[in-house]
Design an enzyme around this catalytic site. Structure first.
Site, short mmCIF file in Angstrom:
data_model
loop_
_atom_site.label_atom_id
_atom_site.label_comp_id
_atom_site.label_asym_id
_atom_site.label_seq_id
_atom_site.Cartn_x
_atom_site.Cartn_y
_atom_site.Cartn_z
N ASN A 9 0.87 -1.18 0.00
CA ASN A 9 0.00 0.00 0.00
C ASN A 9 0.90 1.23 0.00
O ASN A 9 1.52 1.55 1.01
CB ASN A 9 -0.89 -0.03 1.26
N TRP A 10 0.96 1.89 -1.15
CA TRP A 10 1.89 3.02 -1.27
C TRP A 10 1.32 4.33 -0.74
O TRP A 10 1.99 5.36 -0.77
CB TRP A 10 2.32 3.19 -2.74
N LYS A 11 0.09 4.31 -0.32
CA LYS A 11 -0.55 5.50 0.26
C LYS A 11 -0.33 6.71 -0.67
O LYS A 11 -0.28 6.54 -1.88
CB LYS A 11 -0.02 5.75 1.67
N HIS A 95 -9.55 1.54 4.79
CA HIS A 95 -8.26 1.62 5.50
C HIS A 95 -8.44 2.54 6.71
O HIS A 95 -9.20 3.52 6.65
CB HIS A 95 -7.19 2.16 4.55
N GLU A 97 -6.76 4.85 7.85
CA GLU A 97 -6.51 6.27 7.58
C GLU A 97 -7.73 6.92 6.93
O GLU A 97 -8.03 8.09 7.14
CB GLU A 97 -5.26 6.43 6.70
N GLU A 167 -5.72 -4.80 10.67
CA GLU A 167 -4.64 -3.84 10.93
C GLU A 167 -4.93 -3.09 12.22
O GLU A 167 -5.69 -2.12 12.22
CB GLU A 167 -4.56 -2.82 9.79
N GLY A 173 2.35 2.09 10.79
CA GLY A 173 3.35 3.16 10.63
C GLY A 173 4.04 3.55 11.92
O GLY A 173 4.67 4.59 12.00
N SER A 213 3.16 -2.33 10.42
CA SER A 213 4.62 -2.41 10.58
C SER A 213 5.20 -3.78 10.25
O SER A 213 6.13 -4.26 10.90
CB SER A 213 5.03 -1.97 11.99
N GLY A 234 2.73 -1.15 4.35
CA GLY A 234 2.91 0.24 3.95
C GLY A 234 4.38 0.55 3.72
O GLY A 234 4.93 0.31 2.64
N GLY A 235 5.03 1.05 4.76
CA GLY A 235 6.41 1.53 4.67
C GLY A 235 7.37 0.58 3.96
O GLY A 235 8.14 1.01 3.09
#
Ligand code: PEP
Length: 251
Positions: A9-11, A95, A97, A167, A173, A213, A234-235
Site C-alpha cells: 500500500n503506497w498510500k 483503510h 486512515e 490492521e 506506521g 509495521s 505500507g512503509g
C-alpha cells in the site's frame, strides 16, 4: 488451500514516473515467485501506468479507494468502473486512515464493497481496533461490528471474493507490530465470525491478512500462524528490495 497474498500500500507516495521505476525493479526482483500472490496499490494517478508496466508479470494492481456510485455529480470521486478501466483487479476499502481522516464508516465500507463486487473488483476490507479500544478490552466487539456491518447483505459467493486485512491502528506506521499470537487470536476470531455468518467452507476460503509495521524481519513469524494468509504492507513496500525480501519470506 489459501494462496498467500502480499499487498504493497503506497498510500499518498510516488509520482507516475517514480511508481513505474520501482515497478520495473520489482518485476525483476520477484520474477521467480509463484507461491505468493503480489499486489501493488499505487495512488490513483499512477494506476494506469503501473497496470501497463506489470502486464505479463506476476504482479497485480489495486486501487486504494473508490466511490460506490457508478457515475454522476460527485466531484473528485472515482467510480468502480473507472478503477477497473485502469486494469485493476482489487481495491482497498476502509483503510484506518480513511476511517480516521475521511469519515469512512462501516456503512460506507459496505456500500463500497458492493460497488466493487458489482463491477468485478475484489475488495480488501481493512478492519482493526485503536489503542484505546484495545486497552478498554473491546477489540473483539469492534472487529465483529466492522465485519458484520461491512459485509452486510453479501452472498456467500461474494463473501469469498473478499479479502480481510486486520490492521490494529496502533501498529500502522508506528514500528509496533502485534505479536504473531496477538494477531492469530484476532484472525481466528474473524474466521469464526465468517463461519457463523455463512459456512465453514466460506470461512476457510477467505484470506485474512495482517497489517501494521510488517517488514522483512518479522514477516516469517507472522506467516507461521495458521490464520494469517498474507500482509498489507505500507512503509516496507515503498522500496523494491525490502518488499521483494518480504514477499520471499519463505525462501
Ligand atoms: C498500511 O499501509 O496499511 C500499513 C500497515 O502501513 P505500515 O506497514 O507502514 O505500518
Amino acid at each position: 488451500m489459501r494462496k498467500p497474498l502480499m499487498i504493497g500500500n503506497w498510500k499518498m507516495n510516488k509520482t507516475i514516473s517514480e511508481a513505474v521505476s520501482i515497478v520495473k525493479s520489482m518485476k525483476n526482483a520477484v520474477v521467480d515467485v509463484t507461491d505468493v500472490e503480489i499486489l501493488l496499490c499505487p495512488a490513483f494517478t499512477a494506476l494506469y501506468a503501473v497496470n501497463n508496466e506489470v502486464k505479463g508479470s506476476n504482479i497485480n494492481v489495486g486501487a486504494q479507494n473508490l466511490f460506490w456510485e457508478s457515475e454522476g455529480a460527485f466531484t473528485g470521486e472515482i467510480s468502480p468502473a473507472m478503477v477497473k478501466d485502469t486494469g485493476c483487479s482489487y481495491v482497498l476499502i476502509g483503510h484506518s486512515e480513511r476511517r480516521q481522516y475521511f469519515g469512512e464508516t462501516n456503512e460506507t465500507v459496505n456500500k463500497k464493497v458492493k460497488g466493487a463486487l458489482a463491477i468485478g473488483l475484489n475488495p480488501v476490507v481493512c478492519i482493526g481496533e485503536t489503542l484505546k479500544e484495545r486497552e478498554e478490552n473491546v477489540t473483539f466487539n469492534v472487529i465483529e461490528k466492522q465485519i458484520k456491518e461491512g459485509a452486510k447483505g453479501l452472498t456467500p459467493e461474494q463473501a469469498v471474493l473478499t479479502v480481510i486485512a486486520y490492521e490494529p491502528v496502533w501498529a500502522i506506521g508506528t514500528g509496533k507490530t502485534a505479536t504473531p499470537e496477538q494477531a492469530q487470536k484476532v484472525h481466528a476470531f474473524v474466521r469464526k465470525i465468517y463461519a457463523n455468518m455463512y459456512k465453514e467452507e466460506v470461512a476457510d476460503k477467505i484470506r485474512i491478512l495482517y497489517g501494521g509495521s510488517v517488514n522483512p524481519g518479522n514477516v516469517s513469524n507472522l506467516m507461521e500462524q495458521p490464520d494469517i494468509d498474507g500482509g498489507l504492507v505500507g512503509g516496507a513496500s515503498l522500496e523494491s528490495e525490502s518488499f521483494a525480501k518480504l514477499i520471499k519470506y519463505s525462501k
